[in-house]
Design a protein around this motif. Structure first.
Motif, PDB file in Angstrom:
ATOM      1  N   TYR A  76       0.576  -1.258   0.056  1.00  0.00           N
ATOM      2  CA  TYR A  76       0.016  -0.042   0.012  1.00  0.00           C
ATOM      3  C   TYR A  76       0.759   1.329   0.127  1.00  0.00           C
ATOM      4  O   TYR A  76       0.392   2.303  -0.071  1.00  0.00           O
ATOM      5  CB  TYR A  76      -0.901  -0.117   1.206  1.00  0.00           C
TER       6      TYR A  76
ATOM      7  N   LEU B 228      -5.946   3.385   5.206  1.00  0.00           N
ATOM      8  CA  LEU B 228      -6.879   2.666   4.168  1.00  0.00           C
ATOM      9  C   LEU B 228      -8.427   2.821   4.363  1.00  0.00           C
ATOM     10  O   LEU B 228      -8.978   2.813   5.381  1.00  0.00           O
ATOM     11  CB  LEU B 228      -6.819   0.990   4.319  1.00  0.00           C
ATOM     12  N   HIS B 229      -9.065   3.288   3.287  1.00  0.00           N
ATOM     13  CA  HIS B 229     -10.538   3.497   3.521  1.00  0.00           C
ATOM     14  C   HIS B 229     -11.203   2.749   2.228  1.00  0.00           C
ATOM     15  O   HIS B 229     -11.061   3.338   1.035  1.00  0.00           O
ATOM     16  CB  HIS B 229     -10.928   4.906   3.362  1.00  0.00           C
ATOM     17  N   ASN B 230     -11.950   1.690   2.673  1.00  0.00           N
ATOM     18  CA  ASN B 230     -12.803   1.030   1.507  1.00  0.00           C
ATOM     19  C   ASN B 230     -11.760   0.290   0.574  1.00  0.00           C
ATOM     20  O   ASN B 230     -12.013   0.165  -0.329  1.00  0.00           O
ATOM     21  CB  ASN B 230     -13.772   1.753   1.037  1.00  0.00           C
TER      22      ASN B 230
ATOM     23  N   ASN C 122      -8.883   1.728  -0.524  1.00  0.00           N
ATOM     24  CA  ASN C 122      -8.102   2.703  -1.267  1.00  0.00           C
ATOM     25  C   ASN C 122      -7.118   3.195  -0.332  1.00  0.00           C
ATOM     26  O   ASN C 122      -7.490   3.540   1.052  1.00  0.00           O
ATOM     27  CB  ASN C 122      -8.965   3.657  -1.622  1.00  0.00           C
TER      28      ASN C 122
ATOM     29  N   TYR D 108      -7.674  14.640   3.996  1.00  0.00           N
ATOM     30  CA  TYR D 108      -8.600  13.437   3.362  1.00  0.00           C
ATOM     31  C   TYR D 108      -9.837  13.366   4.252  1.00  0.00           C
ATOM     32  O   TYR D 108     -11.056  13.127   3.935  1.00  0.00           O
ATOM     33  CB  TYR D 108      -7.982  11.995   2.962  1.00  0.00           C
TER      34      TYR D 108
END
Length: 219
Positions: free
Chosen positions: A46, A57-59, A61, A72
């Motif tokens: 990542y 990490l969000h969903n 991404n 963000y």
């Protein structure tokens, strides 16, 4: 808002920044502890560019770099207090000072801590750069005014971690005679109940920095 994970490492001031914003906003997240001496496939997957924490990490991404992550979060979640000012100009100013600390002050401070024969000159240069932040926080409780904001979170490394490093290496950079406003801010910041409850253990962090900066001399 979907699955949220934070890849961090114990004692990392950059990962701490993100955790504080998540906690301030009441966002539920899974914390993934990383061993920076034995980097996991997850971290390398990542964040293949810098291979460092934090990674958000969000969903599924991935987002790297703490200041980018915080912005963000601010744009994605409306719940909880805002860490960035509402007005565009004030937001731009906050981003400027956060970037200034990361890209200008921190490298100069690191140089002062690690320089050999040129340490005194490096120390003077670092203090001169920090004076701009000292002027910025003059007459304020926090950089964000009466409440902790984006710049306070960004400069948190200077409030806690850098003080421990200075003590370990014997090079004090932020002093009352040279940087009185920063010293006052540090006292306000580290004793703010929410911050104080979440800071990493000082003794453990001291041992970590002794190993990093003093090497075998710390054994």
């Amino acid at each position: 808002m979907g699955e949220v994970k934070l890849i961090g490492a114990w004692g990392s001031s950059m990962a701490w920044r993100v955790e504080m914003v998540l906690k301030m906003k009441g966002i539920e997240y899974e914390y993934v502890q990383e061993d920076m001496n034995n980097k996991s496939p997850l971290l390398l997957q990542y964040n293949p560019v810098h291979k460092k924490v934090p990674v958000f990490l969000h969903n599924g991404n991935a987002i790297a770099e703490s200041l980018v992550i915080i912005q963000y979060i601010e744009e994605t979640w409306e719940n909880g207090p805002s860490v960035l000012p509402k007005q565009p100009y004030d937001r731009a100013v906050a981003r400027f000072w956060a970037k200034y600390f990361d890209e200008t002050c921190l490298p100069a401070m690191m140089k002062a801590w690690t320089a050999g024969d040129g340490r005194e000159k490096a120390k003077e240069e670092a203090v001169e750069l920090l004076k701009f932040l000292d002027d910025e926080v003059k007459g304020k409780k926090f950089f964000g005014g009466d409440t902790i904001g984006f710049v306070d979170i960004a400069v948190s490394c200077g409030a806690y971690w850098c003080g421990i490093i200075s003590e370990v290496v014997g090079v004090e950079l932020i002093t009352k005679d040279k940087l009185p406003n920063l010293c006052k801010w540090i006292d306000e910041f580290v004793n703010y109940s929410f911050v104080k409850e979440n800071l990493p253990d000082q003794d453990t962090l001291t041992q970590v920095f002794k190993a990093i900066f003093l090497g075998s001399a710390a054994k």
